[in-house]
Design a protein around this motif. Sequence first.
Motif: not given
Length: 319
Positions: A157-181
Amino acid sequence: MKRLALLSTLLLLAGCGLKPASAFVPAVEPGSIRPIPSFEDATFRVTSKEFTEQLILGKIAVLALTAAGAEVEDHTNVQGSITSRRSVTGGENDLAWEYTGTGWINYLGQEDPLPDPKQQFEAVRKMDLEKNRIVWLAPYSPGNNTYTMTVTRQTKQKYGLNTLSDMAKVPVAARTFCVEPEFSSRNDGLRGMLKTYGIPYGTAVPPGNIFQMSAGVVYNTTAEGKCTFGEAYETDARIQSLDLQVLADDKKFFPNYNPAVTVREPVLRAHPEIAGIFAKIAPKLTTTVLRDLNSKVDVEGRDPVFVARDWMREQGLIR
């Protein structure tokens, strides 16, 4: 009704769930799956991998063939994709549910997945038959156990995210990812995804924004808001139980992992009716259905075989 030869091992070790797999398979009666006369003297050996969804699918196969009047040896709950697969190609087992992406990339050695699920199914079906005499039964299931990215409802809701393309809406500092190695290093994983969606690793996503951890930790860490984006599998029950929101893969980057039944060709040639049994089942297994079935095991703590049986009863497949 013949009794099953129950040869399941008792412990799940890893994967999308960590629940014990029961060696008990309840008696069932025919529903829309009717007894097949030629099955009276037939024995089928069914296998599966060890994670929750595979256990459920394996039990569905065991119960379906039993309702059709066959003797079934339950060899489900094998550790690892390669071990399960080799037991079929090597003739130790006859039948298993597999995923189109796994077959194409892991078993057949193809690097580039096909974005259209039907084309992917037909391609893996053709090549596996030619190379290994393994038949992929049509239709495949519409459910897709592929990779995805999730966010919390609040982040969506904060960033208006619906698709993976919308990841670009998030500021770089907040563009964090938790993933498996593994996901971080795979060709069909993080870096390829970031490149495809125009936010490449190293510039638009600094290395310090990537946090690697085990799959079980990823879901909870994302739900707690410690990462903006969390890797997930689309049919995983933790998406539902933690109220995570799935971002649509609008550029079709991730491979399709649609389940389908694979059978050794000599077995299917001797018993072509097998195809008709699973044609009744496969179309019903959507992503939503698979996620719900997984949830009944991983969240509610139920046994995979009873989850499989109850769902099949609800669908009128068995009684």
